[in-house]
Design a protein around this motif. Structure first.
Motif, PDB file in Angstrom:
ATOM      1  N   UNK A 224       0.929  -1.208  -0.279  1.00 59.61           N
ATOM      2  CA  UNK A 224       0.010  -0.048  -0.099  1.00 59.61           C
ATOM      3  C   UNK A 224       1.200   1.208   0.055  1.00 59.61           C
ATOM      4  N   UNK A 225       0.461   1.964  -1.035  1.00 57.43           N
ATOM      5  CA  UNK A 225       1.143   3.410  -0.677  1.00 57.43           C
ATOM      6  C   UNK A 225       2.589   3.373  -0.937  1.00 57.43           C
ATOM      7  N   UNK A 226       2.809   2.611  -1.858  1.00 57.08           N
ATOM      8  CA  UNK A 226       4.060   2.625  -2.686  1.00 57.08           C
ATOM      9  C   UNK A 226       4.796   3.355  -3.017  1.00 57.08           C
ATOM     10  N   UNK A 227       4.893   4.859  -2.636  1.00 54.32           N
ATOM     11  CA  UNK A 227       4.786   6.079  -3.935  1.00 54.32           C
ATOM     12  C   UNK A 227       5.309   7.304  -2.742  1.00 54.32           C
ATOM     13  N   UNK A 228       4.957   8.563  -3.797  1.00 52.25           N
ATOM     14  CA  UNK A 228       5.512   9.721  -2.847  1.00 52.25           C
ATOM     15  C   UNK A 228       4.097  10.480  -2.576  1.00 52.25           C
ATOM     16  N   UNK A 229       3.391   9.472  -3.647  1.00 54.88           N
ATOM     17  CA  UNK A 229       2.192  11.319  -3.723  1.00 54.88           C
ATOM     18  C   UNK A 229       1.570  11.603  -2.685  1.00 54.88           C
ATOM     19  N   UNK A 230       1.073  12.176  -1.973  1.00 51.75           N
ATOM     20  CA  UNK A 230       0.981  13.360  -0.487  1.00 51.75           C
ATOM     21  C   UNK A 230      -0.870  12.530  -0.827  1.00 51.75           C
ATOM     22  N   UNK A 231      -0.952  12.359  -2.045  1.00 48.90           N
ATOM     23  CA  UNK A 231      -3.134  12.239  -1.766  1.00 48.90           C
ATOM     24  C   UNK A 231      -3.161  10.778  -1.717  1.00 48.90           C
ATOM     25  N   UNK A 232      -2.073   9.913  -1.237  1.00 45.11           N
ATOM     26  CA  UNK A 232      -2.490   8.252  -1.790  1.00 45.11           C
ATOM     27  C   UNK A 232      -2.895   8.151   0.222  1.00 45.11           C
ATOM     28  N   UNK A 233      -3.965   6.809   0.135  1.00 50.69           N
ATOM     29  CA  UNK A 233      -4.302   6.875   1.215  1.00 50.69           C
ATOM     30  C   UNK A 233      -5.739   5.665   1.344  1.00 50.69           C
ATOM     31  N   UNK A 234      -3.817   4.797   0.389  1.00 46.17           N
ATOM     32  CA  UNK A 234      -4.522   3.318   0.738  1.00 46.17           C
ATOM     33  C   UNK A 234      -4.620   2.797   1.982  1.00 46.17           C
ATOM     34  N   UNK A 235      -3.573   3.039   2.874  1.00 43.64           N
ATOM     35  CA  UNK A 235      -3.451   2.611   4.041  1.00 43.64           C
ATOM     36  C   UNK A 235      -4.739   3.107   5.173  1.00 43.64           C
ATOM     37  N   UNK A 236      -5.068   4.433   5.087  1.00 46.52           N
ATOM     38  CA  UNK A 236      -6.177   4.685   6.124  1.00 46.52           C
ATOM     39  C   UNK A 236      -7.349   3.888   5.497  1.00 46.52           C
ATOM     40  N   UNK A 237      -8.020   3.766   3.980  1.00 47.03           N
ATOM     41  CA  UNK A 237      -8.175   2.780   3.234  1.00 47.03           C
ATOM     42  C   UNK A 237      -8.932   1.427   4.537  1.00 47.03           C
ATOM     43  N   UNK A 238      -7.246   1.046   4.846  1.00 44.76           N
ATOM     44  CA  UNK A 238      -7.566  -0.082   5.075  1.00 44.76           C
ATOM     45  C   UNK A 238      -7.446  -0.325   6.496  1.00 44.76           C
ATOM     46  N   UNK A 239      -7.187   0.851   6.666  1.00 49.17           N
ATOM     47  CA  UNK A 239      -7.337   0.953   8.307  1.00 49.17           C
ATOM     48  C   UNK A 239      -8.899   0.907   8.750  1.00 49.17           C
ATOM     49  N   UNK A 240      -9.457   1.627   7.703  1.00 53.58           N
ATOM     50  CA  UNK A 240     -10.941   2.365   8.128  1.00 53.58           C
ATOM     51  C   UNK A 240     -11.550   0.365   7.698  1.00 53.58           C
ATOM     52  N   UNK A 241     -11.470  -0.020   6.816  1.00 56.90           N
ATOM     53  CA  UNK A 241     -11.662  -1.540   6.633  1.00 56.90           C
ATOM     54  C   UNK A 241     -11.130  -2.667   7.601  1.00 56.90           C
ATOM     55  N   UNK A 242     -10.798  -2.775   8.327  1.00 56.80           N
ATOM     56  CA  UNK A 242     -10.024  -2.875   9.068  1.00 56.80           C
ATOM     57  C   UNK A 242     -10.630  -3.226  10.443  1.00 56.80           C
ATOM     58  N   UNK A 243     -11.477  -1.693  10.846  1.00 56.58           N
ATOM     59  CA  UNK A 243     -12.368  -1.556  12.121  1.00 56.58           C
ATOM     60  C   UNK A 243     -13.713  -1.698  11.393  1.00 56.58           C
ATOM     61  N   UNK A 244     -13.888  -1.875   9.783  1.00 57.59           N
ATOM     62  CA  UNK A 244     -15.561  -2.456  10.149  1.00 57.59           C
ATOM     63  C   UNK A 244     -15.798  -3.400  10.058  1.00 57.59           C
ATOM     64  N   UNK A 245     -14.422  -4.172   9.456  1.00 50.11           N
ATOM     65  CA  UNK A 245     -14.871  -6.369   9.523  1.00 50.11           C
ATOM     66  C   UNK A 245     -14.536  -6.855  10.951  1.00 50.11           C
ATOM     67  N   UNK A 246     -14.533  -5.977  11.830  1.00 47.24           N
ATOM     68  CA  UNK A 246     -13.691  -6.525  13.045  1.00 47.24           C
ATOM     69  C   UNK A 246     -12.122  -7.183  12.714  1.00 47.24           C
TER      70      UNK A 246
END
Length: 424
Positions: A224-246
């Motif tokens: 996830x987010x293997x780049x230098x674009x500050x707009x990348x939010x893959x990590x955030x999305x995975x964190x949120x999905x982890x919480x949603x799915x327990x």
């Protein structure tokens, strides 16, 4: 350079006297002080650790003792392909193009020859277990089967855990994802996906993948987010999905380079959510330093590392891994986790609690792989460890040529030095 004194025979046991052991890699019930590292006498019997006791004062140090090393993120299928590329890759996208072009050479024999070399190097450096990501688009790749056979051959030396590596959209496809997940589950693997550095909508495909993982009882591992674009939010999305799915404790994210380009307060917030949600982070300094911010005739200005210090401050578990070795993504490396740790300490300024950083390549990645015997040094555990010719973490860090002794099942090993795989 400090030499390593031989173990002493004590009846039917071996004694390793006055071993410096970092507290971070020692069973908490055995720690004798609040110090980051202290000296202990370690007794080995019948291939297991029989005793760990405080050492008597006054004797010369007997070495620095660590548990067996654990590599939480490698690519055995790509290993040792760089020599077949026309030139070094200019960045991530060209490295992907080069490895795709190289696949025409990937016969079973070619994959086995290169992956076997990687396992030999990892074993010789003290690695007891690793997780290898294996590229997977639609049909099961030959490399999945070949490396599975190698995993069987190497059982007892290096435990090999396979993770599929599939585009997120493919894995979320209702016609393709379940087929991949069923095979991964049948083979005891981990479900993995890569997320492009910037994607507009991630919640829906991530929900599909998490649902798939729950259905087949699989852990998840994301590039996830293997780049230098500050707009990348893959990590955030995975964190949120982890919480949603327990899914706390079952999700790992590798790379996270783009986190280092974002505002500090923004990064602190998402790292805090990740820690609270039971997500783990794997940093890959050797590959990311080589590949990120790579430009012709220009010195890189950005290090391309995940913000490890901030993650640790937030309580987020961090492991350090080898990633790519001898391929277009990273032409160098040798499956040596101690090398990866040295680099990380220097470039990421992990100087605070230096002895604690040995957890990044031992206990923390062991938790990622959920190993039954890959954690801290403790009584009753297999006597699989790495012994270094240093009296402290600082001495080891200051002397790159420090002697190393690898023990397996209570016996020092002397593995042969395999040649670099021939170009074929």
């Amino acid at each position: 350079m400090r030499s390593l004194p031989a173990a002493q025979r004590q009846g039917d046991a071996l004694l390793l006297a006055r071993q410096t052991i970092p507290a971070a890699v020692l069973d908490p019930i055995l720690r004798t002080a609040d110090a980051a590292e202290a000296t202990y006498d370690v007794q080995v019997r019948d291939g297991r650790i029989a005793a760990i006791a405080p050492a008597a004062a006054g004797a010369a140090p007997g070495g620095l003792l660590l548990p067996g090393l654990v590599d939480a993120h490698v690519h055995l299928d790509k290993t040792a392909t760089f020599d077949r590329a026309a030139h070094p890759a200019s960045g991530l996208m060209e490295a992907i193009e080069q490895i795709q072009a190289d696949r025409v050479r990937w016969t079973d024999a070619d994959i086995a020859r290169r992956a076997e070399w990687g396992l030999q190097r990892a074993w010789s450096h003290g690695t007891v277990a690793l997780r290898t990501h294996i590229d997977w688009s639609d049909a099961p790749p030959r490399s999945w089967q070949v490396i599975g056979e190698l995993a069987s051959d190497w059982r007892g030396r290096v435990a090999v855990q396979r993770a599929s590596l599939t585009a997120l959209a493919t894995l979320a496809d209702p016609g393709k994802g379940p087929v991949i997940a069923e095979r991964v589950a049948r083979d005891g693997g981990v479900l993995g996906a890569f997320i492009v550095p910037v994607a507009a909508e991630l919640a829906q495909p991530l929900d599909a993948v998490f649902t798939l993982a729950a259905r087949f009882d699989l852990d998840l591992d994301f590039h996830v987010d293997e780049g230098l674009d500050p707009a990348a939010r893959g990590f955030d999305a995975v964190v949120a999905a982890t919480a949603r799915h327990g899914f706390a404790g079952r999700v790992t994210c590798g790379h996270g380079c783009a986190l280092g380009t974002r505002p500090p307060e923004d990064v602190a917030a998402v790292l805090g959510r990740a820690a609270a949600g039971g997500v783990r982070l794997v940093s890959l300094p050797l590959t990311n330093l080589f590949l990120q911010d790579r430009r012709a005739s220009a010195t890189p200005r950005q290090r391309g590392l995940a913000p490890m210090r901030e993650a640790l401050a937030a309580g987020l578990p961090v492991a350090i891994a080898s990633d790519n070795v001898g391929d277009p993504f990273h032409p160098y490396g040798d499956y040596d986790l101690l090398e990866a740790l040295r680099v990380a300490v220097r470039v990421a300024h992990l100087d605070d609690g230096l002895a604690d950083q040995f957890a990044r390549i031992t206990t923390e990645p062991a938790a990622v792989l959920r190993l039954p015997h890959g954690g801290p040094l403790r009584i009753g555990a297999p006597a699989d460890f790495v012994r270094l010719g240093a009296a402290s973490a600082h001495e080891w860090m200051a002397r790159p040529g420090t002697a190393r002794e690898v023990w397996r099942d209570g016996i020092p090993i002397d593995p042969p030095e395999p040649a670099w795989p021939e170009r074929k």
